[in-house]
Write an enzyme that holds these catalytic residues in place. Structure first.
Site, PDB file in Angstrom:
ATOM      1  N   SER A   7       0.801  -1.220   0.000  1.00  0.00           N
ATOM      2  CA  SER A   7       0.000   0.000   0.000  1.00  0.00           C
ATOM      3  C   SER A   7       0.832   1.268   0.000  1.00  0.00           C
ATOM      4  O   SER A   7       0.313   2.341  -0.298  1.00  0.00           O
ATOM      5  CB  SER A   7      -0.941   0.012   1.216  1.00  0.00           C
TER       6      SER A   7
ATOM      7  N   ASP B 234      -4.295   8.054   7.583  1.00  0.00           N
ATOM      8  CA  ASP B 234      -5.468   7.257   7.940  1.00  0.00           C
ATOM      9  C   ASP B 234      -5.201   6.250   9.056  1.00  0.00           C
ATOM     10  O   ASP B 234      -6.023   5.376   9.307  1.00  0.00           O
ATOM     11  CB  ASP B 234      -6.005   6.525   6.707  1.00  0.00           C
TER      12      ASP B 234
ATOM     13  N   HIS C 145      -1.077   4.820   7.020  1.00  0.00           N
ATOM     14  CA  HIS C 145      -0.310   5.389   5.925  1.00  0.00           C
ATOM     15  C   HIS C 145      -0.030   6.859   6.204  1.00  0.00           C
ATOM     16  O   HIS C 145      -0.668   7.467   7.061  1.00  0.00           O
ATOM     17  CB  HIS C 145      -1.063   5.233   4.598  1.00  0.00           C
TER      18      HIS C 145
END
Length: 390
Positions: free
Chosen positions: A30, A358, A361
């Site tokens: 991610s 978030d 991240h």
């Protein structure tokens, strides 16, 4: 405990004349995904809220729309591409894209080992998407023939790419999950947080797998070298004890579980440092074995700790460990029923003033500083631009 993702972010820059690059290929999780997870997950999850990166406020800062990136804007990969005068790298699984200038194979939640490893070790039964390093490399292998047959593709007599620059970022994220309180466990959506998948391990148990993880990374590096890689950048893992989601899940920890200066979880950060130390040692061994190849070790750990200890230096305000996007009535702004991307959940007014986006991240602003540091700063051995100038 949660023993999750290897972040493998791997790029290949193809040299053109005058040492200018014309393509980038990226592999990872991610921290590098620019939309592949959204493509893979859409037919699996009927609930679109389980793909938060496909919804605003993700992407609001730079793109003004969600792109599948797990941030408010650009990632390290994007800033490096811009620095080298290249277009942003498109996700490999996107339709109607041209990959002559590069492709991104990274998938959020991607792991170093294949799913069989997790099943065999009773780590999870929820690995619904197998997007491991081997899977991503197989996608790249599938793409190579079309690149070689394209006007921009070049191949040498020994079937390796001619004059290729491989830019490899390999990160493994370890996350410990303590016994989950009934309140938190009740709030966990069925598939929402990828890092809340594996339970029951201690830090001591996790450390026994560090050599195995480093060995997987080392094997990947040697595979790339055999394909013709000449410059490889390998970052260590970030401070797992400073992740807001991990801090939230460990809110019942005793006071001595925290580092006095950062207020991050001591044992998780020790695990991250152990990984980085062993990885760095292995990179030095490989450098001696392959003296004609540039192996550059870079860091997430030190820049993120700097953000936490000295936020004012970078323009960050408030509490660095608090997320920008979320709706939690606690110091980390975490609530698993109201995570970023879910209905009626908004972001802070100025994401550039925050380190964390978030809970798992970083913000575009944080990624920008890290990219700058890898390109020009002190957390690369040597810095990327210095290596490219040789």
């Amino acid at each position: 405990m949660n023993f999750t993702t290897l972040f493998i972010f791997f790029s290949i820059f193809h040299f053109a004349k005058a040492n200018r690059f014309n393509s980038i290929f990226s592999f990872g999780d991610s921290y590098a995904d620019t939309g592949n997870y959204a493509v893979l997950a859409s037919p699996i999850f009927n609930d679109s809220s389980l793909i938060p990166s496909s919804k605003l406020p993700y992407g609001e800062t730079f793109f003004h729309r969600p792109t599948g990136r797990n941030s408010d804007g650009r990632l390290v990969l994007d800033f490096i591409a811009e620095e080298l005068g290249l277009p942003l790298v498109p996700p490999y699984l996107a339709r109607n894209e041209s990959f002559t200038r590069g492709a991104n194979f990274a998938v959020a939640g991607a792991t170093a080992m294949d799913s069989a490893f997790f099943v065999q070790n009773n780590l999870t039964n929820r690995l619904t998407i197998n997007s491991s390093l081997n899977v991503q490399l197989s996608w790249f292998d599938e793409l190579i023939p079309s690149l070689c047959n394209s006007p921009d593709g070049r191949k040498s007599q020994d079937n390796n790419f001619n004059s290729l620059f491989y830019f490899v970022l390999l990160r493994y994220k370890y996350v410990l999950i303590p016994p989950i309180s009934p309140r938190i466990k009740r709030d966990l959506p069925k598939y929402s947080v990828q890092s809340v998948m594996f339970f029951g391990w201690s830090v001591a148990q996790a450390t026994t797998y560090v050599p195995k993880v480093v060995d997987v990374i080392s094997s990947a590096i040697e595979r790339l070298i055999c394909q013709g890689a000449m410059i490889i950048v390998i970052p260590g893992t970030w401070p797992a004890g400073c992740t807001p989601i991990n801090l939230y899940l460990n809110m019942n920890a005793s006071s001595d579980a925290y580092e006095p200066q950062t207020r991050c979880l001591r044992d998780l950060n020790e695990l991250s440092r152990l990984h980085n130390m062993q990885l760095h040692t292995e990179i030095r061994r490989l450098q001696l074995k392959y003296p004609r190849v540039w192996l550059i070790y870079t860091e997430y750990y030190s820049p993120i700790v700097d953000f936490i200890l000295y936020p004012d230096r970078f323009g960050f305000i408030g509490t660095p460990l608090r997320t920008c996007c979320g709706n939690g009535n606690n110091q980390y702004n975490i609530n698993f029923t109201q995570m970023c991307g879910m209905p009626n959940v908004s972001a802070c007014q100025d994401p550039s003033s925050h380190v964390n986006w978030d809970g798992g991240h970083l913000t575009e602003a944080a990624y920008r500083y890290i990219a700058y540091d890898w390109l020009r700063g002190s957390h690369g051995e040597p810095s990327i631009l210095l290596a490219l100038s040789k």
